[in-house]
Design an enzyme around this catalytic site. Structure first.
Site, PDB file in Angstrom:
ATOM      1  N   ASP A 343       0.823  -1.321   0.350  1.00 31.22           N
ATOM      2  CA  ASP A 343       0.060   0.279  -0.066  1.00 31.22           C
ATOM      3  C   ASP A 343       0.681   1.909   0.095  1.00 31.22           C
ATOM      4  OD1 ASP A 343      -2.957   1.355   0.471  1.00 31.22           O
ATOM      5  OD2 ASP A 343      -1.574   1.575   2.091  1.00 31.22           O
ATOM      6  N   GLU A 379       2.196  -0.431  -5.131  1.00 32.20           N
ATOM      7  CA  GLU A 379       0.675   0.412  -5.265  1.00 32.20           C
ATOM      8  C   GLU A 379       2.174   1.836  -5.321  1.00 32.20           C
ATOM      9  OE1 GLU A 379      -3.180   2.205  -3.419  1.00 32.20           O
ATOM     10  OE2 GLU A 379      -1.709   1.824  -2.785  1.00 32.20           O
TER      11      GLU A 379
END
Length: 735
Positions: A343, A379
């Site tokens: 993330d 990401e």
């Protein structure tokens, strides 16, 4: 209670079959108490051994199932960012299991919320805090082997542990929404039939809900609020939370591996669940705020926030890097997972300010013999300045390709001047990855993910509808690049319904027939809706859960057809970028044609109103060999894309591309078949695509593979082949 000196390594609570060693890092502490919980009693013991700022001790009588925590005595000086408060029970950053849930209360905050953030709170937080748990690390893996599916054969399915199975009618109620639910034979069979090779689970590290959500009666459903980087989230366990959740998670991984399905975890190392400087003191903040968090250089009262969640871990500190690497290795070696999706990964690699490809984080990943060998998916952005880093990660990494998402959405909603970039994204995004030595599989291709509209909502809403989140519809992205097909929200108009279904098929077909690694979002294959909510992070209800009772069976069948085509035809999952140069037979590995059947010109590419194109994929021109070094031969295909609002008749290209062709797929209808000759134009309905397969004129040729010890590969044209006494053979007829 007896206490031995123990050892400073490994960190955390480690049971060896007879006793437990406890070790906690804190550089700012001048006293550390280990707190053991027996029934309702708390036993506090000073850890007097300290080596390299690691406080440790060994307890012969302490075993699995024991609940524990820490109280850290140290400086309290909020102006300097020093926030030790022994009244606050702290979770072990290395806890392998966590018991209970946070009960919202002012006692969880290190400062006095009724007076001032600078005044120490003396209220004991233990009654409201979670407790760490000593676990039994031993588990019968029964010769578990990771599937090790190559990237180019991978199809990823992003799913939420709770939301995926909570409403599944064939899974027992006690297992719905749990690790056991995903491990249930019904769910595993579904994933196999769908053609999934890897399930990417949204955060399963132990997480907490933000205090602001709790007081509104909401919860952090997505889980991007980690508080325990070694502990499986106890809310997803059907068996208990005194260590039982660990074995339940392992059992899930074991059963998925037996089915040939990999497990990828969405991990959140960029920030924690303690929020910003006014957040609660649950673990890291009270242990050593200076070490664990990035603080502003000009004012150490405040956290640096590259995540948008209030804080950022201090990835330049050696003990924080150690924590992250120990966590990653633990999940690979002890929990047997197959990869990670990071993330807001750009935040992990920031140096003083900008993302640095030579950062310590990247260096440690690169040289680690365990972590470097699993799937690593970034990401590639964060919310800080210069945080958008798509295409800029090192060669070891693959990336969520947001440029792919945006381009495909723009193309199919009919935006002008999208054709050149659409072609680049379809063929693996060489503009982003080729110069760094990466291959098409560096691009994880997706149109939807957990963050944003579902596929059904992407074609049903022009605007977000997040009122249920309690933020007056201010949260969530406004850049959705969606199109409601003429009506906002649900519609009974048959023309609108048909167009929406066609658009969903277009998106699914594009993703699964593009070069790179396709990723589907759980429920998109069933027509799942979130009622226009594009940020349901706090919606643990029907808005977020997969509704199996209202599944679109036709759409599901279409996805199964697509994954079957991708699995059976290597021309859709090449390991190298296309070259586009003609071969001796005059055909290149890829060729682009206008609807007229003539090769695309610069004017065709650059025309603002160009929304239709045909692309030829040559199955005889695959340059990369198979794992045994053999030449790969596949069928050849012609993809006809029509994103315009009118039907377009595509002319079949001139020889040597003239066919005949058979219709393999049409997004405008559930099933379309037949053969197309060179003289026939191929009508492609508005906003749809058609896939044609070249008919082989030499369909009587057989490939014969003779197994070792002969190790011979030969071709026979209609001749009978007999098995050799020293080897076996297999044969298949080429279509």
């Amino acid at each position: 209670m007896r206490i031995w000196p123990g050892t400073p390594y490994p960190l955390g609570a480690t049971w060896d079959g007879w006793g437990t060693n406890f070790a906690l890092f804190s550089e700012v502490a001048y006293r550390v108490e280990l707190c053991l919980f027996v029934a309702e009693d708390e036993i506090r013991i000073d850890l007097t051994e300290v080596d390299g700022f690691v406080w440790h001790g060994y307890f012969p009588e302490v075993g699995p199932g024991t609940r524990y925590g820490y109280r850290v005595h140290g400086p309290w000086d909020p102006v300097e960012g020093l926030l030790c408060n022994p009244a606050k029970l702290l979770l072990d950053p290395y806890a392998k299991a966590i018991h209970g849930a946070v009960i919202p209360d002012d006692a969880l905050f290190g400062y006095d919320r009724t007076f001032s953030r600078y005044r120490l709170s003396a209220t004991d937080s233990a009654p409201y805090a979670m407790k760490s748990v000593v676990i039994n690390p031993f588990f019968d893996w029964d010769s578990d082997n990771p599937p090790r599916v190559p990237y180019f054969e991978t199809v990823i399915y992003e799913a939420h542990v709770r939301g995926l199975t909570l409403r599944h009618p064939q899974i027992p109620p006690a297992q719905q929404g749990t690790y056991s639910g995903i491990a249930h034979p019904v769910m595993i069979d579904y994933l196999q039939r769908l053609g999934i090779t890897a399930i990417e689970l949204m955060p399963v590290h132990q997480f907490v809900s933000e205090h602001a959500l709790a007081v509104q009666g909401l919860t952090n459903y997505w889980g991007y609020s980690t508080i325990g980087y070694f502990a499986p989230h106890n809310g997803y366990s059907s068996t208990g939370d005194l260590g039982e959740q660990v074995n339940e998670f392992k059992t899930m991984v074991k059963r998925l591996h037996q089915a040939g399905i990999e497990v990828i975890l969405d991990v959140v190392y960029d920030h924690t669940g303690e929020s910003g400087h006014l957040g609660p003191t649950l673990s890291f903040r009270g242990i050593d705020n200076w070490a664990y968090y990035r603080l502003r250089d000009d004012d150490r009262r405040f956290n640096v926030d590259y995540s948008g969640c209030g804080n950022s871990l201090q990835m330049r500190h050696p003990h924080v890097l150690e924590l992250v690497m120990d966590s990653l290795r633990y999940w690979v070696l002890e929990m047997h997972v197959d990869g990670f999706r990071f993330d807001l990964a750009a935040a992990l690699a920031r140096g003083l300010h900008e993302m640095d490809r030579l950062s310590a984080f990247f260096d440690m990943i690169q040289q680690d013999p365990v972590v470097s060998q699993v799937k690593l998916i970034a990401e590639p952005w964060d919310v800080g300045e210069g945080g958008y880093q798509v295409g800029n990660f090192p060669p070891l990494w693959t990336e969520w390709n947001a440029k792919y998402r945006d381009t495909i959405r723009d193309f199919w909603r009919g935006q002008p001047a999208t054709l050149p970039e659409f072609a680049c994204r379809l063929t693996g995004s060489s503009d982003l990855y080729a110069t760094s030595g990466r291959r098409p599989v560096a691009s994880v291709n997706f149109v939807t993910c957990h963050d944003g509209f579902t596929l059904q909502d992407l074609v049903s809403y022009n605007h977000k509808h997040n009122e249920e989140n309690g933020e007056e519809n201010r949260d969530g992205s406004d850049d959705n690049r969606s199109w409601n097909c003429g009506v906002e929200g649900p519609s009974d108009d048959p023309d609108v319904v048909a167009l929406r279904l066609r658009q969903q098929r277009n998106f699914l077909a594009t993703v699964l027939l593009s070069q790179g690694v396709p990723m589907l979002t759980a429920g998109d294959e069933l027509g799942r809706t979130q009622q226009g909510n594009n940020n349901p992070y706090c919606q643990d209800n029907e808005i977020s859960w997969v509704n199996w009772d209202e599944a679109n069976k036709d759409l599901l069948d279409f996805v199964q057809l697509l994954t079957g085509l991708r699995r059976d035809h290597p021309v859709f999952r090449r390991r190298r970028f296309f070259r586009g140069t003609p071969r001796d037979d005059g055909m290149s590995d890829i060729a682009w044609f206008a609807p007229s059947g003539k090769q695309m010109t610069e004017d065709d590419w650059n025309a603002d109103d160009s929304r239709s194109v045909a692309v030829f994929l040559n199955g005889d021109a695959i340059t990369e060999p198979d794992p045994r070094g053999e030449h790969v031969v596949d069928d050849s295909f012609l993809l006809l894309f029509n994103a315009s609002s009118d039907e377009v008749s595509f002319g079949i290209p001139a020889p040597p591309y003239n066919g005949p062709w058979e219709i393999a797929l049409d997004s405008a209808v559930q099933k379309r078949d037949g053969t197309v000759s060179a003289a026939q134009p191929v009508p492609v309905e508005s906003r749809s695509l058609c896939l044609l397969r070249l008919v082989r004129l030499w369909s009587d040729r057989w490939i014969v593979e003779v197994a070792p010890p002969l190790g011979v590969r030969q071709l026979a044209l209609g001749h009978p082949v007999r098995p050799c006494s020293k080897g076996r053979y297999a044969q298949r007829k080429m279509s």
